[in-house]
Motif scaffolding. Structure first.
Motif, PDB file in Angstrom:
ATOM      1  N   VAL A  24       0.713  -1.132   0.030  1.00 24.52           N
ATOM      2  CA  VAL A  24      -0.065   0.085  -0.034  1.00 24.52           C
ATOM      3  C   VAL A  24       1.064   1.213  -0.015  1.00 24.52           C
ATOM      4  N   ARG A  25       0.658   1.969  -0.821  1.00 21.13           N
ATOM      5  CA  ARG A  25       1.450   3.348  -1.177  1.00 21.13           C
ATOM      6  C   ARG A  25       0.332   4.285  -1.176  1.00 21.13           C
ATOM      7  N   GLY A  26       0.140   5.191  -0.154  1.00 26.53           N
ATOM      8  CA  GLY A  26      -0.872   6.004  -0.055  1.00 26.53           C
ATOM      9  C   GLY A  26      -2.348   5.576  -0.173  1.00 26.53           C
ATOM     10  N   TYR A  27      -2.901   5.677  -1.306  1.00 34.79           N
ATOM     11  CA  TYR A  27      -4.173   5.056  -1.580  1.00 34.79           C
ATOM     12  C   TYR A  27      -4.483   4.068  -2.871  1.00 34.79           C
ATOM     13  N   THR A  28      -3.041   3.598  -3.081  1.00 34.57           N
ATOM     14  CA  THR A  28      -2.906   2.453  -4.326  1.00 34.57           C
ATOM     15  C   THR A  28      -2.365   1.217  -3.453  1.00 34.57           C
ATOM     16  N   LEU A  29      -2.937   0.413  -4.058  1.00 32.12           N
ATOM     17  CA  LEU A  29      -2.763  -1.288  -3.531  1.00 32.12           C
ATOM     18  C   LEU A  29      -1.924  -1.784  -4.851  1.00 32.12           C
ATOM     19  N   ALA A  30      -0.790  -2.355  -4.821  1.00 29.72           N
ATOM     20  CA  ALA A  30      -0.311  -3.182  -5.666  1.00 29.72           C
ATOM     21  C   ALA A  30      -0.241  -4.553  -5.083  1.00 29.72           C
ATOM     22  N   LEU A  31      -1.031  -5.559  -5.731  1.00 31.61           N
ATOM     23  CA  LEU A  31      -1.066  -6.699  -5.082  1.00 31.61           C
ATOM     24  C   LEU A  31      -0.825  -7.885  -6.339  1.00 31.61           C
ATOM     25  N   THR A  32       0.005  -8.914  -5.800  1.00 31.32           N
ATOM     26  CA  THR A  32       0.521 -10.012  -6.759  1.00 31.32           C
ATOM     27  C   THR A  32      -0.038 -11.305  -5.870  1.00 31.32           C
ATOM     28  N   ALA A  33      -0.745 -12.178  -6.585  1.00 28.87           N
ATOM     29  CA  ALA A  33      -1.340 -13.381  -6.198  1.00 28.87           C
ATOM     30  C   ALA A  33      -0.789 -14.490  -6.979  1.00 28.87           C
ATOM     31  N   SER A  34       0.142 -15.521  -6.090  1.00 24.96           N
ATOM     32  CA  SER A  34       0.610 -16.652  -6.666  1.00 24.96           C
ATOM     33  C   SER A  34      -0.269 -17.783  -6.134  1.00 24.96           C
ATOM     34  N   MET A  35      -0.846 -18.585  -7.301  1.00 28.13           N
ATOM     35  CA  MET A  35      -1.666 -19.663  -6.791  1.00 28.13           C
ATOM     36  C   MET A  35      -1.314 -20.835  -7.601  1.00 28.13           C
ATOM     37  N   THR A  36      -1.378 -22.061  -6.963  1.00 30.11           N
ATOM     38  CA  THR A  36      -1.025 -23.317  -7.463  1.00 30.11           C
ATOM     39  C   THR A  36      -2.248 -24.205  -7.332  1.00 30.11           C
ATOM     40  N   TYR A  37      -2.529 -24.920  -8.862  1.00 26.86           N
ATOM     41  CA  TYR A  37      -3.861 -25.609  -8.820  1.00 26.86           C
ATOM     42  C   TYR A  37      -3.122 -27.055  -9.139  1.00 26.86           C
ATOM     43  N   GLU A  38      -4.269 -27.982  -8.804  1.00 29.21           N
ATOM     44  CA  GLU A  38      -3.731 -29.620  -9.110  1.00 29.21           C
ATOM     45  C   GLU A  38      -4.817 -30.194 -10.228  1.00 29.21           C
ATOM     46  N   ASN A  39      -4.365 -30.832 -11.255  1.00 27.23           N
ATOM     47  CA  ASN A  39      -5.294 -31.275 -12.066  1.00 27.23           C
ATOM     48  C   ASN A  39      -5.289 -32.753 -11.560  1.00 27.23           C
ATOM     49  N   VAL A  60      -2.284  -5.803 -14.287  1.00 27.73           N
ATOM     50  CA  VAL A  60      -0.711  -5.362 -14.943  1.00 27.73           C
ATOM     51  C   VAL A  60       0.084  -6.408 -15.253  1.00 27.73           C
ATOM     52  N   GLY A  61      -0.320  -7.610 -14.888  1.00 25.01           N
ATOM     53  CA  GLY A  61       0.655  -8.883 -15.315  1.00 25.01           C
ATOM     54  C   GLY A  61      -0.140 -10.179 -15.110  1.00 25.01           C
ATOM     55  N   PHE A  62       0.260 -10.949 -15.963  1.00 26.76           N
ATOM     56  CA  PHE A  62      -0.278 -12.576 -15.708  1.00 26.76           C
ATOM     57  C   PHE A  62       0.905 -13.570 -16.274  1.00 26.76           C
ATOM     58  N   GLU A  63       1.014 -14.569 -15.537  1.00 25.80           N
ATOM     59  CA  GLU A  63       1.716 -15.659 -15.940  1.00 25.80           C
ATOM     60  C   GLU A  63       1.344 -16.963 -15.545  1.00 25.80           C
ATOM     61  N   ALA A  64       1.406 -17.957 -16.483  1.00 26.24           N
ATOM     62  CA  ALA A  64       0.914 -19.315 -15.856  1.00 26.24           C
ATOM     63  C   ALA A  64       2.139 -20.228 -16.353  1.00 26.24           C
ATOM     64  N   MET A  65       2.351 -21.222 -15.397  1.00 28.08           N
ATOM     65  CA  MET A  65       3.418 -22.259 -15.708  1.00 28.08           C
ATOM     66  C   MET A  65       2.660 -23.815 -15.752  1.00 28.08           C
ATOM     67  N   ILE A  66       2.740 -24.429 -16.821  1.00 25.70           N
ATOM     68  CA  ILE A  66       2.047 -25.702 -17.056  1.00 25.70           C
ATOM     69  C   ILE A  66       3.285 -26.488 -17.466  1.00 25.70           C
ATOM     70  N   VAL A 129      -0.196 -26.651 -11.966  1.00 25.48           N
ATOM     71  CA  VAL A 129      -0.320 -25.268 -12.608  1.00 25.48           C
ATOM     72  C   VAL A 129      -0.151 -24.161 -11.611  1.00 25.48           C
ATOM     73  N   HIS A 130       0.993 -23.444 -12.119  1.00 22.14           N
ATOM     74  CA  HIS A 130       1.133 -22.044 -11.258  1.00 22.14           C
ATOM     75  C   HIS A 130       0.503 -20.901 -11.886  1.00 22.14           C
ATOM     76  N   ILE A 131      -0.104 -20.171 -11.298  1.00 24.16           N
ATOM     77  CA  ILE A 131      -0.483 -18.923 -11.997  1.00 24.16           C
ATOM     78  C   ILE A 131      -0.051 -17.781 -11.218  1.00 24.16           C
ATOM     79  N   LEU A 132       0.356 -16.472 -11.828  1.00 22.83           N
ATOM     80  CA  LEU A 132       0.596 -15.362 -10.835  1.00 22.83           C
ATOM     81  C   LEU A 132      -0.315 -14.166 -11.640  1.00 22.83           C
ATOM     82  N   VAL A 133      -0.787 -13.476 -10.935  1.00 20.28           N
ATOM     83  CA  VAL A 133      -1.619 -12.305 -11.333  1.00 20.28           C
ATOM     84  C   VAL A 133      -1.200 -11.042 -10.377  1.00 20.28           C
ATOM     85  N   SER A 134      -0.868 -10.078 -11.079  1.00 23.72           N
ATOM     86  CA  SER A 134      -0.590  -8.784 -10.634  1.00 23.72           C
ATOM     87  C   SER A 134      -1.380  -7.647 -10.848  1.00 23.72           C
ATOM     88  N   THR A 135      -2.211  -6.983 -10.045  1.00 24.92           N
ATOM     89  CA  THR A 135      -3.130  -6.135 -10.209  1.00 24.92           C
ATOM     90  C   THR A 135      -2.617  -4.603  -9.513  1.00 24.92           C
TER      91      THR A 135
END
Length: 226
Positions: A24-39, A60-66, A129-135
């Motif tokens: 959190v910088r002032g009234y701005t939130l930079a968030l990065t979520a890393s999630m691991t899913y299983e098939n 602002v960013g997205f990445e997935a690794m399979i 499956v590894h997923i990374l989302v930045s907002t």
């Protein structure tokens, strides 16, 4: 029911690890979520990742690794949408394009602004499956003058335990490969994408097994914290 979904069955893949880092910088939130899913299926599936966005948020960013394959998406403006329409998935501020994505989902403008949808293609059986989302988000001020930071529901789904677990079986039993949670009203493959997306988003995020959750918050502000 946001998260990683089996496109054919409309079932949610179980989440095993959720890691959130935000600043959190002032009234701005930079968030990065890393999630691991299983098939957990014994056959390959086509996966679709659904990530609802908070109000005043942009991707602002997205990445997935399979396996060894890494899927990254490029954010494009509306003016360039027609040039890459065949390979695009929409986001809040344009289209997210990936040449490796097939079977795209087309959405109307309402969903473009409120949900990120990415077709990850084929996921092999018993694969992680590894997923990374930045907002980036603009935080609103509460009546008291403070600000509120919360984790996205897709990163913290409620664990739905089996009857046997509720009766006091071993805690590790929750990691047995139960059937994933499915949408209550599956639609035909040729049905309107916006309709079944709306039905999925109305459902609560539920996970079929216990998962690891980590949360880290950094605050940078030119004033004292109360």
């Amino acid at each position: 029911m946001p998260g990683l979904i089996n496109k054919e069955t409309r079932c949610a893949l179980p989440l095993s690890v959720s890691d959130i880092t935000c600043c959190v910088r002032g009234y701005t939130l930079a968030l990065t979520a890393s999630m691991t899913y299983e098939n957990i299926e014994d056959h390959a599936i086509e996966g679709i990742f659904i990530y609802p966005l908070e109000e005043h948020s942009i991707v602002v960013g997205f990445e997935a690794m399979i396996c060894s394959q890494i899927i990254t998406l490029q954010i494009k403006g509306k003016a360039k949408l027609d040039d890459c329409y065949q390979d695009s998935c929409h986001s809040t501020n344009g289209a997210l394009q990936s040449g490796t994505v097939t079977g795209n989902i087309l959405m109307d403008e309402d969903f473009e602004r409120t949900v990120l949808v990415v077709n990850l293609g084929i996921i092999p059986p018993m694969e992680t499956v590894h997923i990374l989302v930045s907002t980036s988000s603009e935080l609103t001020t509460l009546p008291s003058g403070g600000i509120k930071v919360s984790s996205p529901p897709v990163c913290t789904p409620r664990v739905q335990r089996t009857i046997n677990e509720e009766q006091g079986l071993s805690p590790n039993f929750s990691r047995t490969r139960d059937r994933p949670i499915c949408a209550s009203s599956p639609h035909d493959q040729n049905s309107n994408a916006s309709l079944w997306l709306a039905s999925l988003l109305e459902d609560e995020a539920i996970n079929s097994m216990d998962y690891e959750f980590n949360f880290q918050l950094e605050i940078r502000a030119p004033y004292l914290l109360a």
